[in-house]
Design an enzyme around this catalytic site. Structure first.
Site, PDB file in Angstrom:
ATOM      1  N   GLY A 137       0.827  -1.211   0.000  1.00 22.17           N
ATOM      2  CA  GLY A 137       0.000   0.000   0.000  1.00 22.17           C
ATOM      3  C   GLY A 137       0.855   1.251   0.000  1.00 22.17           C
ATOM      4  N   ALA A 138       2.034   1.147   0.601  1.00 21.91           N
ATOM      5  CA  ALA A 138       2.904   2.319   0.677  1.00 21.91           C
ATOM      6  C   ALA A 138       3.372   2.749  -0.721  1.00 21.91           C
ATOM      7  CB  ALA A 138       4.091   2.034   1.586  1.00 21.91           C
TER       8      ALA A 138
END
Ligand code: HXC
Length: 510
Positions: A404-405
């Site tokens: 997700g980062a």
């Protein structure tokens, strides 16, 4: 006429003397400058134009009608910093402890209204015992008038607070709604309730410095953006800081002449990222190497150090930088770093400052303390801030961009205009080892098989080419060539126009 002139001179001299020689001496003995001395350092020489020097309070209770000092504890007006207009107020601790009366508040509000109408920054020098105790609710009303203006000016003009003495109780909420708070070490503090109240309510024993001094707010709470050893440094560095900002949301920051070569190659960047993906390196080296003259104006350097924020110039133009820092917590995103970066991204976007994002992020920080603390909501702030930002955004992935980062850190998908990667970039759902242990769980225990699978996964995903093959990465660039590539990209994006759909305001997860 002669008499009138004398009267004017007498009144001016009284105003300039503030609370008198004795109190000025006390102020100096604490290592603090007076309100007027501070303005002399902050502003270009001779540029200060004072307003409302003769304003006096209207209180009569507690013998206040017999104690009137022209100016009423705050020096207000306008002047220039590096030739550009700014509005200022400087609280005078020698007059009723710089406390805020009805008229003191009216003076500040007048300056704030000018600043918004004329599109120039507001700088507040705070040094005050809070609400003027003799005035009661009238003073509280005055604070609220200031607060309202802080809010309505937010995103319209830059607002900077220098906290250079006490700032306690509800008074802290004016600086806290401005864009940046700078504090002076050992002589300033900010807290909602002081040590005595804390002791009564929670039985904690704490000093004012521990509770709300410059180190507390620059290292623990993140309330302060920078701290300085003394008044003079704070004022001089604020002058430098202002050069990165535009006058208002209607303008761009000034481009200054760049004497640094725009195609300067930096061969040291080719070997900066270690072969071993678990080894750290200092992302600030990249920032210094690409920036004009190697200059980086860092903000919040001691808070949430796993992300780095601040300003550089590229070919003379002001650029906001957000960078994961592999040296701290491996560059993971956690609650504090997400909030720190989100607020910075929103400032840049509000004030037409393009954003450079340097990515080396293994993901969000796992664990109960993060989940219980609301990493879901706080991490979303950064995602939200990037996705709504319409300023030019250039992203460079130096190594890891996992999970997700990857999406959050100004990926192409949420609106990165130009996305670069170094050949060392690894863009994947997670690191190879973790991935293999999940998708080949049945092979755990068989070292050879696991090693082979890890190798396979690494070859497939630990590179930038899958993403580049899809156009998620616009180009894979040589590290040594980064400065030139970044400058060319921001030049290309200079006239970018983008508008988000109309709405009253968004609903960023707070
Ligand atoms: C009127 C004040 C004052 C105040 C200080 N003075 N604070 N006068 N209203 N709020 C005066 C003192 O009487 C003194 O006057 C002079 O300023 C200097 O104060 P000292 O106490 O001698 O200075 P120092 O020892 O440095 O202590 C500074 C201080 C202390 C820690 C700020 O003065 C203090 O605790 N003040 C009260 C703080 C406070 O409770 N404020 C209200 C908070 S509530 P002389 O004539 O002797 O020089 C609040 C609500 C805001 O602010 C709400 C917004 C919504």
């Amino acid at each position: 006429m002669k008499e009138n002139i004398k009267e004017l001179e007498r009144k001016k001299a009284a105003a300039k003397l503030g609370g008198g020689e004795e109190r000025i001496k006390k102020q100096h003995a604490k290592g603090k400058l007076t309100a007027r001395e501070r303005l002399e350092i902050l502003l270009d020489e001779g540029s200060f134009q004072e307003l409302d020097m003769f304003v006096e309070h209207r209180a009569v209770d507690f013998d206040m009608d017999k104690q009137k000092i022209p100016g009423d504890g705050v020096v207000t007006g306008y002047g220039k910093i590096n030739g550009k207009l700014v509005y200022v107020f400087s609280q005078d601790f020698t007059v009723f402890g710089g406390s805020l009366s009805e008229t003191h508040a009216e003076k500040i509000c007048k300056i704030m209204d000018h600043a918004v109408r004329n599109g120039a920054p507001l700088i507040g020098l705070n040094d005050s015992g809070g609400a003027r105790i003799q005035e009661g609710v009238v003073s509280l009303g005055g604070y609220a008038e200031v607060f309202k203006r802080n809010v309505l000016s937010s995103g319209v003009i830059p607002q900077i607070s220098l906290v250079m003495g006490p700032c306690a109780g509800g008074a802290v909420y004016s600086p806290s709604m401005t864009d940046f708070i700078f504090m002076v070490e050992d002589s300033s503090y900010m807290f909602v309730t002081g040590p005595d109240v804390v002791k009564t309510v929670t039985h904690e024993e704490v000093t004012a410095e521990e509770l709300g001094g410059a180190s507390t707010h620059s290292e623990k709470s993140g309330v302060a953006d920078l701290t300085f050893e003394n008044d003079r440094d704070a004022l001089l560095i604020t002058r430098e800081f202002m050069s990165y900002l535009p006058q208002s949301n209607q303008e761009y920051p000034e481009t200054i002449e760049c004497n640094d070569s725009i195609d300067r190659e930096e061969s040291a960047l080719d070997t900066l990222v270690p072969q071993d993906p678990s080894k750290p390196y200092d992302i600030k080296e990249v920032i210094h190497k690409v920036a004009d003259d190697g200059d980086f104006f860092e903000l919040q350097p001691k808070y949430a150090q796993n992300i780095v924020t601040g300003f550089i110039r590229l070919n003379g133009s002001s650029i906001g930088v957000v960078a994961n820092q592999p040296l701290v917590l491996a560059g993971c995103l956690d609650i504090n770093s997400s909030i720190k970066a989100a607020r910075f991204v929103r400032f840049c976007d509000a004030f037409n400052i393009p954003i450079l994002t340097l990515v080396d992020v293994p993901g969000f920080m796992p664990g109960t303390s993060q989940e219980y603390g609301g990493i879901i909501k706080h991490g979303a702030k950064l995602l939200f801030a990037y996705a709504e930002a319409t300023v030019p955004k250039v992203t460079l992935i130096t190594r890891k961009a996992y999970g997700g980062a990857y999406d959050v850190m100004s990926s192409k998908h949420i609106g990165g205009d130009i996305n670069f990667a170094w050949p060392s970039a690894e863009i994947a759902v997670m690191g190879a080892k973790g991935a293999v242990e999940i998708i080949f769980r049945q092979d755990i225990g068989d070292e050879k098989k696991i090693e082979k699978r890890t190798q396979e996964y690494t070859e497939k995903f630990a590179n930038p080419f899958i993403a580049a093959g899809r156009g998620y990465i616009d180009d894979v660039i040589m590290p040594n060539n980064s400065r030139k590539k970044l400058i060319e990209s921001f030049e290309m994006l200079k006239n970018k126009q983008q508008e988000n759909p109309w709405r009253k305001h968004d609903n960023i997860p707070l």
